[in-house]
Design a protein around this motif. Structure first.
Motif: not given
Lengths: 257, 500
Positions: A41, A154, B210, B306-307, B351, B353, B355, B361, B364, B366, B369-372, B376
């Protein structure tokens, strides 16, 4: 007393000079390139090319990452770490700010580069259910800076939230009479990569009001005043990571007793 | 249907047929449909069959006498109660199958089909099926929002976009009494489940990443709000939500009383629902799996997977089924359990992308794109909703990503300030979603993520019923994000979701 004042003035001048020192730093505008590495990720790489030097830099470590449809303002320092998991020397510390300049989106394959396995950044906050340690006194007037992207107000995730969370923890313990929030904007035009960049004067007020609203929500009942200033000067506060341009784009939370 | 405190058993088909055959009220077997004012007792444990197994609903402190209870009694002029659209058999939501059944058995007279919002528009001839097609075909209820929005979170706002109606197939966004010029916008949405509420109300962190602010404060108790209750986040707490629902869906002429509000809130915080038994794999709390509604009831809400406890790790025990355990299962059960366990891993680990998706995207940071992976956003342990306020634009309601629908209104949104970060200055949408609440162009098309529990009981899916079944959900994500799921992965995800 007069000698002390002079010393303080000299110190301030030295500090300001240090804060303005951009030697060894890079600053340019570029269309970002996304390298599709896959180490889990959030492991994709962001690359940017400095048109003037012809160098490609890895800017992935920016707390606010690029959008492949828009140009970014890159500000950073070449990292002492020579590893290149994204296929370019990294800037770290680094900031990227999204500009309203359209770009052709461009993605390149991993080409054997591993990217970086995601680890939580240093500036991440604990869940709300986790009690924050009470910061030790004595408490006196103190100012907490919060930093922004270019021309934006922001809150940057895993950067500003952490700065504010720390400030709020201290303020809750210190119990000041009020908060004075001052927003700053770097309104003096500068030409970067052939692009004239200047933050809107309104950005200063927007930053002050954004932070004030957040502080009212986190510290209900505490008086909050707002001010704003343009033509912001750089500071050398450590959480700006030695990037003078980042330090200009800020709001300050001043706890007044 | 069973009122069994012990492990449930499959409902014999004959009983199911009998259940479906009886009228809206009466008959020997209690009806699947809970009609307003029946006065039935809601048992502490209530099971209903669906195509994939048995859904179980727990009422903490139950059983509950529903006679006189404001959730179950008709309170307004249209004869509806909250339970009309929040049916126990439908995971406290409403399946299109239930809506169709009520139409057939009552010839359209059930209060569900009230002209105000159970039809495509009150101006249409109410006796005709086609006037209720959005409810009968996709389970959609008309939601009338004021326009322009004047305040958000207690602050006055001036929207930074305008709305024009491009197409109005149902007449509720034009004419003298409807549409933006009349100060109203009609959108069409699925009812959201009224169950497992402690998770939807839970606050994980003090900020809304967000929106770039600390979380807004509840006007009633001063505590931070989760932002996860309603599709467009127009109500930050249950009191505001129930007042909104009473005035609109129930057509109450007077406000709910404090006592009614207290009863409603108390009830809504006591209801837990989830699949208990899968037809193909057996009980979801057996063989090492730890799912089901009791776990929901007993767990702490608001944890980030995730935690802490990874999302859907309730099925970890089905990842490596011992030979001894496998010997107790039929081949079909073994295969299904392994598939569900794989599905949980695919959900967390496949995982792709992401987009051009506002709320992820932008704004915020991140990156775009962001891979997740799915987790997520669907990141809350046990529930799969978003720990942060979950307003995200998957594109399900907005062109070019949304599927074409000729029976929904289409709006042209023009941003008057900064353009939308992904769509630009002009946006075409079937439902501006959160933008109708915040007044921000950047929020147009965002819909709040919801609970993933009890999905088998409440098709279709997404806020506008875009996906008619669970495979449709997976297929939407596949074409939206080019994920590259294998056929096996798709089936594993479907099986996982069917077991939630």
């Amino acid at each position: 007393m007069k000698r002390f004042a002079l010393l303080a003035a000299l110190c301030t001048a030295t500090t300001a000079q240090a804060a303005q020192d951009t030697a060894g730093l890079v600053r340019f505008v570029a269309c970002p390139v996304y390298r599709d590495t896959d180490a889990g990720r959030k492991s994709g790489c962001w690359l940017t090319d400095d048109r003037e030097t012809g160098k490609r830099w890895d800017v992935t470590e920016s707390p606010y990452k690029p959008d492949w449809n828009f140009a970014v303002l890159v500000e950073g320092k070449p990292s002492a770490n020579t590893a290149q998991p994204c296929g370019a020397p990294p800037l770290d510390p680094v900031r990227t700010s999204r500009l309203d300049i359209p770009c052709t989106r461009h993605m390149i394959p991993a080409e054997g580069f591993p990217g970086r396995r995601y680890t939580l950044p240093r500036r991440n906050i604990a869940p709300a259910s986790v009690a924050r340690p009470v910061p030790p006194g004595p408490y006196a007037e103190r100012t907490f800076p919060v930093y922004f992207e270019f021309d934006k107000d922001f809150l940057v995730y895993q950067y500003d939230d952490w700065l504010i969370d720390n400030a709020v923890t201290w303020i809750k313990a210190a119990k000041p009479k009020k908060l004075v929030i001052t927003g700053f904007a770097a309104t003096e035009p500068e030409t970067v990569s052939g692009v004239v960049l200047a933050e809107r004067p309104e950005a200063a007020q927007e930053r002050a009001e954004t932070i004030a609203e957040t502080m009212r929500r986190l510290l209900p009942g505490l008086a909050v005043e707002t001010k704003w200033e343009v033509a912001a000067k750089a500071t050398d506060e450590p959480e700006a990571d030695g990037l003078p341009w980042q330090s200009q784009r800020r709001a300050e939370i001043r706890a007044v007793f | 249907m069973h009122f069994l405190p012990q492990r449930s058993l499959a409902l014999p088909l004959a009983a199911l047929v009998l259940t479906l055959a009886v009228g809206a009220r009466g008959g020997d077997v209690p009806d699947r449909w809970w009609a307003p004012g029946e006065g039935r007792v809601l048992p502490a444990v209530l099971d209903y069959e669906n195509a994939n197994g048995t859904l179980r609903t727990l009422t903490v402190g139950g059983p509950l006498k529903t006679a006189g209870h404001p959730f179950f009694e008709p309170l307004g002029k249209d004869g509806r109660a909250c339970v009309t659209c929040h049916q126990p058999a439908d995971a406290m939501g409403l399946s299109v199958e239930s809506a169709r059944r009520q139409w057939e058995r009552t010839k359209g007279k059930d209060p569900l089909f009230a002209a105000y919002d159970g039809s495509n528009c009150p101006t249409l001839p109410q006796a005709k099926r086609e006037s209720h097609s959005l409810l009968l075909d996709r389970g959609l209820i008309r939601i009338e929002r004021p326009w322009p929005a004047k305040s958000f979170n207690g602050k006055p706002i001036k929207p930074d976009f305008t709305i024009e109606v491009v197409r109005d197939p149902n007449g509720c966004n034009s004419g003298p009494n409807y549409g933006p010029e009349a100060g109203k916008i009609s959108v069409y949405r699925r009812p959201r489940p009224v169950a497992n509420m402690k998770y939807l109300l839970a606050v994980g962190f003090p900020f809304d990443p967000k929106q770039g602010y600390a979380l807004p404060l509840d006007p009633d108790d001063g505590k931070p709000q989760s932002g996860n209750l309603m599709a467009d986040n127009r109500a930050g707490n249950l009191r505001i939500q129930m007042d909104d629902a009473a005035a609109t869906h129930l057509q109450m002429l007077k406000a709910l009383s404090p006592a009614q509000r207290k009863q409603l809130q108390d009830f809504e915080l006591r209801i837990y629902t989830a699949m208990q038994v899968t037809k193909a794999g057996g009980a979801v709390d057996s063989g090492g799996a730890k799912a089901g509604p009791a776990r929901l009831r007993d767990s702490e809400p608001g944890a980030l997977g995730s935690i802490g406890e990874p999302v859907w790790s309730e099925f970890k025990g089905w990842e490596n089924i011992s030979a001894d355990e496998a010997a107790k299962l039929t081949p079909e059960q073994l295969t299904f359990r392994q598939s569900v366990a794989r599905g949980a891993r695919v959900f967390r680990e496949k995982m792709f992308l992401i987009t051009d998706t506002a709320g992820i995207n932008s704004r915020i940071g991140f990156g775009n794109p962001v891979r997740n992976s799915c987790v997520f956003c669907h990141n809350m342990s046990q529930m799969g909703n978003d720990v942060a306020p979950g307003q995200v634009d998957l594109g399900t309601t907005t062109l070019p990503f949304a599927d074409p629908w000729d029976d929904l209104p289409l709006f042209k949104v023009t941003c008057t300030g900064r353009p939308h970060p992904h769509y630009g200055k002009v946006i075409y949408t079937y439902d501006p979603g959160f933008g109708l609440t915040s007044g921000k162009c950047a929020d147009v098309g965002k819909i709040t993520l919801q609970s993933m529990r009890g999905l088998s009981s409440r098709a279709p899916y997404f806020s506008n019923g875009l996906a008619k079944d669970l495979r449709g959900v997976v297929d939407y994500y596949e074409r939206r994000y080019f994920i590259g799921y294998t056929e096996q992965e798709k089936q594993d995800l479907v099986n996982l979701m069917s077991a939630l």
